[in-house]
Design a protein around this motif. Structure first.
Motif, PDB file in Angstrom:
ATOM      1  N   THR A  32       0.821  -1.209   0.000  1.00  0.00           N
ATOM      2  CA  THR A  32       0.000   0.000   0.000  1.00  0.00           C
ATOM      3  C   THR A  32       0.852   1.256   0.000  1.00  0.00           C
ATOM      4  O   THR A  32       0.341   2.345  -0.236  1.00  0.00           O
ATOM      5  CB  THR A  32      -0.910   0.056   1.242  1.00  0.00           C
ATOM      6  OG1 THR A  32      -0.083   0.132   2.407  1.00  0.00           O
ATOM      7  CG2 THR A  32      -1.846  -1.132   1.318  1.00  0.00           C
ATOM      8  N   SER A  48       0.076  -2.289   5.529  1.00  0.00           N
ATOM      9  CA  SER A  48       1.194  -2.311   4.589  1.00  0.00           C
ATOM     10  C   SER A  48       0.889  -3.085   3.307  1.00  0.00           C
ATOM     11  O   SER A  48       1.526  -2.858   2.286  1.00  0.00           O
ATOM     12  CB  SER A  48       2.422  -2.911   5.270  1.00  0.00           C
ATOM     13  OG  SER A  48       2.110  -4.201   5.770  1.00  0.00           O
ATOM     14  N   GLN A  97       2.071   2.379   2.662  1.00  0.00           N
ATOM     15  CA  GLN A  97       1.839   2.940   3.991  1.00  0.00           C
ATOM     16  C   GLN A  97       2.428   2.011   5.040  1.00  0.00           C
ATOM     17  O   GLN A  97       2.696   0.842   4.763  1.00  0.00           O
ATOM     18  CB  GLN A  97       0.339   3.082   4.253  1.00  0.00           C
ATOM     19  CG  GLN A  97      -0.381   3.956   3.258  1.00  0.00           C
ATOM     20  CD  GLN A  97      -1.886   3.918   3.496  1.00  0.00           C
ATOM     21  OE1 GLN A  97      -2.346   3.693   4.603  1.00  0.00           O
ATOM     22  NE2 GLN A  97      -2.645   4.142   2.438  1.00  0.00           N
ATOM     23  N   ILE A  98       2.579   2.532   6.239  1.00  0.00           N
ATOM     24  CA  ILE A  98       3.057   1.685   7.332  1.00  0.00           C
ATOM     25  C   ILE A  98       1.939   0.749   7.782  1.00  0.00           C
ATOM     26  O   ILE A  98       2.138  -0.428   7.988  1.00  0.00           O
ATOM     27  CB  ILE A  98       3.566   2.544   8.506  1.00  0.00           C
ATOM     28  CG1 ILE A  98       4.817   3.291   8.065  1.00  0.00           C
ATOM     29  CG2 ILE A  98       3.833   1.696   9.736  1.00  0.00           C
ATOM     30  CD1 ILE A  98       5.315   4.302   9.063  1.00  0.00           C
ATOM     31  N   GLN A  99       0.741   1.291   7.905  1.00  0.00           N
ATOM     32  CA  GLN A  99      -0.394   0.504   8.391  1.00  0.00           C
ATOM     33  C   GLN A  99      -1.631   0.858   7.606  1.00  0.00           C
ATOM     34  O   GLN A  99      -2.003   2.020   7.603  1.00  0.00           O
ATOM     35  CB  GLN A  99      -0.599   0.779   9.884  1.00  0.00           C
ATOM     36  CG  GLN A  99      -1.599  -0.051  10.566  1.00  0.00           C
ATOM     37  CD  GLN A  99      -1.088  -1.440  10.897  1.00  0.00           C
ATOM     38  OE1 GLN A  99       0.012  -1.819  10.532  1.00  0.00           O
ATOM     39  NE2 GLN A  99      -1.886  -2.216  11.563  1.00  0.00           N
TER      40      GLN A  99
END
Length: 88
Positions: free
Chosen positions: A50, A56, A52-54
């Motif tokens: 994604t 992922s 993103q970190i969270q």
């Protein structure tokens, strides 16, 4: 079912996406098992980053198609409960 462990892992990715639980906690894998599972699922085209970190990872259209195909034999068992009737 052809690959229940992959199905379980893809379900963990969806849980991770929806709840914010860590992917390791959702999958129930240790760090090495998680690395192997992510690599295999990405190679198969079933998940993508994604950025993103969270969360992922997310399931791809190919991942959803594979899950639907794996669950197809169970569709008759699921339909009664989805329609609000008790399974007989």
């Amino acid at each position: 079912m052809h690959n229940p462990s992959l199905l379980r892992f893809l379900a963990a990715i969806q849980t991770h996406t929806e709840t914010g639980k860590t992917l390791m906690a959702s999958a129930g894998y240790d760090a090495l098992e998680l690395q192997v599972a992510v690599s295999a699922a990405q190679t198969a085209g079933f998940v993508e980053s994604t950025g993103q970190i969270q969360p992922s990872l997310r399931l791809t259209a190919a991942g959803w198609a594979w899950v639907a195909e794996e669950l197809k034999p169970f569709k008759p068992l699921l339909l009664p409960s989805i329609n609000g009737r008790a399974a007989s």
